[in-house]
Design a protein around this motif. Sequence first.
Motif, mmCIF file in Angstrom:
data_model
loop_
_atom_site.group_PDB
_atom_site.id
_atom_site.type_symbol
_atom_site.label_atom_id
_atom_site.label_comp_id
_atom_site.label_asym_id
_atom_site.label_seq_id
_atom_site.Cartn_x
_atom_site.Cartn_y
_atom_site.Cartn_z
ATOM 1 N N PHE A 12 0.629 -1.046 -0.098
ATOM 2 C CA PHE A 12 0.101 0.096 0.008
ATOM 3 C C PHE A 12 0.814 1.290 -0.042
ATOM 4 N N ASP A 13 1.500 1.488 -1.341
ATOM 5 C CA ASP A 13 2.554 2.515 -1.171
ATOM 6 C C ASP A 13 1.997 3.728 -1.540
ATOM 7 N N ASP A 14 2.497 4.688 -2.115
ATOM 8 C CA ASP A 14 2.105 6.106 -2.361
ATOM 9 C C ASP A 14 1.186 5.837 -3.539
ATOM 10 N N THR A 15 1.561 5.189 -4.607
ATOM 11 C CA THR A 15 0.764 5.144 -5.843
ATOM 12 C C THR A 15 -0.472 4.325 -5.457
ATOM 13 N N ALA A 16 -0.488 3.286 -4.858
ATOM 14 C CA ALA A 16 -1.651 2.513 -4.470
ATOM 15 C C ALA A 16 -2.439 3.497 -3.539
ATOM 16 N N LEU A 21 -7.456 6.752 -2.852
ATOM 17 C CA LEU A 21 -8.389 7.730 -2.843
ATOM 18 C C LEU A 21 -9.208 8.409 -3.747
ATOM 19 N N ALA A 22 -8.419 8.328 -5.147
ATOM 20 C CA ALA A 22 -9.245 8.822 -6.300
ATOM 21 C C ALA A 22 -10.390 8.108 -6.412
ATOM 22 N N GLU A 23 -10.243 6.467 -6.357
ATOM 23 C CA GLU A 23 -11.665 5.908 -6.632
ATOM 24 C C GLU A 23 -12.656 6.109 -5.416
ATOM 25 N N PRO A 44 -6.562 0.287 4.700
ATOM 26 C CA PRO A 44 -6.857 1.573 4.573
ATOM 27 C C PRO A 44 -7.054 2.319 5.992
ATOM 28 N N SER A 45 -8.061 1.619 6.340
ATOM 29 C CA SER A 45 -8.271 2.168 7.770
ATOM 30 C C SER A 45 -7.303 1.939 8.622
ATOM 31 N N TYR A 46 -6.413 0.968 8.714
ATOM 32 C CA TYR A 46 -5.287 0.702 9.573
ATOM 33 C C TYR A 46 -4.174 1.827 9.427
ATOM 34 N N HIS A 47 -3.923 2.051 8.103
ATOM 35 C CA HIS A 47 -3.005 3.154 7.656
ATOM 36 C C HIS A 47 -3.648 4.765 8.073
ATOM 37 N N ALA A 48 -4.840 4.679 7.829
ATOM 38 C CA ALA A 48 -5.358 6.132 8.568
ATOM 39 C C ALA A 48 -5.359 6.296 10.071
ATOM 40 N N ARG A 49 -5.273 5.175 10.767
ATOM 41 C CA ARG A 49 -5.129 5.475 12.185
ATOM 42 C C ARG A 49 -3.618 5.693 12.601
ATOM 43 N N LYS A 50 -2.845 5.075 11.667
ATOM 44 C CA LYS A 50 -1.164 5.338 11.952
ATOM 45 C C LYS A 50 -0.668 6.601 11.203
ATOM 46 N N ASP A 51 -1.183 7.001 10.405
ATOM 47 C CA ASP A 51 -0.887 8.258 9.407
ATOM 48 C C ASP A 51 -1.883 9.349 9.391
ATOM 49 N N PHE A 54 -2.407 10.862 5.971
ATOM 50 C CA PHE A 54 -3.436 9.831 5.096
ATOM 51 C C PHE A 54 -4.708 10.030 5.539
ATOM 52 N N ALA A 55 -4.795 9.985 7.063
ATOM 53 C CA ALA A 55 -6.360 10.140 7.486
ATOM 54 C C ALA A 55 -7.130 11.275 7.216
ATOM 55 N N GLN A 56 -6.434 12.399 6.836
ATOM 56 C CA GLN A 56 -7.155 13.676 6.596
ATOM 57 C C GLN A 56 -7.367 13.448 5.140
ATOM 58 N N ALA A 57 -6.619 12.980 4.292
ATOM 59 C CA ALA A 57 -6.951 12.803 3.068
ATOM 60 C C ALA A 57 -8.060 11.706 2.745
ATOM 61 N N PHE A 58 -8.295 10.633 3.500
ATOM 62 C CA PHE A 58 -9.135 9.811 3.294
ATOM 63 C C PHE A 58 -10.465 10.299 3.882
ATOM 64 N N ALA A 59 -10.338 10.963 4.847
ATOM 65 C CA ALA A 59 -11.812 11.532 5.352
ATOM 66 C C ALA A 59 -12.319 12.487 4.294
ATOM 67 N N ASP A 60 -11.346 13.071 3.610
ATOM 68 C CA ASP A 60 -11.683 14.195 2.341
ATOM 69 C C ASP A 60 -12.406 13.443 1.273
ATOM 70 N N ALA A 61 -11.571 12.242 1.035
ATOM 71 C CA ALA A 61 -11.887 11.244 -0.286
ATOM 72 C C ALA A 61 -13.442 10.855 0.218
ATOM 73 N N LYS A 62 -13.664 10.414 1.504
ATOM 74 C CA LYS A 62 -14.995 9.861 1.679
ATOM 75 C C LYS A 62 -16.082 10.816 1.587
ATOM 76 N N ALA A 63 -15.744 12.129 1.987
ATOM 77 C CA ALA A 63 -16.763 13.132 2.061
ATOM 78 C C ALA A 63 -16.997 13.383 0.423
ATOM 79 N N ARG A 64 -16.157 13.658 -0.428
ATOM 80 C CA ARG A 64 -16.348 13.726 -1.742
ATOM 81 C C ARG A 64 -17.168 12.684 -2.553
#
Length: 139
Positions: A12-16, A21-23, A44-51, A54-64
């Motif tokens: 789950f590197d930066d490109t993944a 997030l785009a999808e 992805p949820s695990y990485h959101a808890r650790k980073d 990424f957590a902020q970007a994940f929340a923004d992507a979910k809202a969009r």
Amino acid sequence: MTRGRGRPVAVFDDTARERFLAEVAAGMKLGDAAQLVGVTPTLPSYHARKDKDFAQAFADAKARGKAARDAAKDHGEYRYNVLGGRCDICRAAATAARAARRPANDNAPSTNDPPTPAGSSPTAFSLRDFSSVPDRRAA
């Protein structure tokens, strides 16, 4: 690359992450986006808890993504009542649907009518008047 006898380590590197997030931002469900990227749905949820970034970007992507899914829904009564759509199309559809559910004639009983008297209700037979029965306790 495997780690012991378990599953292969998911990459789950930066490109993944960016693809995931785009999808999600496009409206895809989280599990489907994770499967498309090739990771488990919980990673992805695990990485959101650790980073935190990424957590902020994940929340923004979910809202969009939620906004994109809501925008794709048809205009109508559901969108007016549930999603809060207040455009002219949704308002007219909700008004027409409410009018169709109302009674057609004016003779229909309203909800503001006074209650029926005690003697004429369907269960009045069980409400006996005991005032004429002598009280046995008085003796």
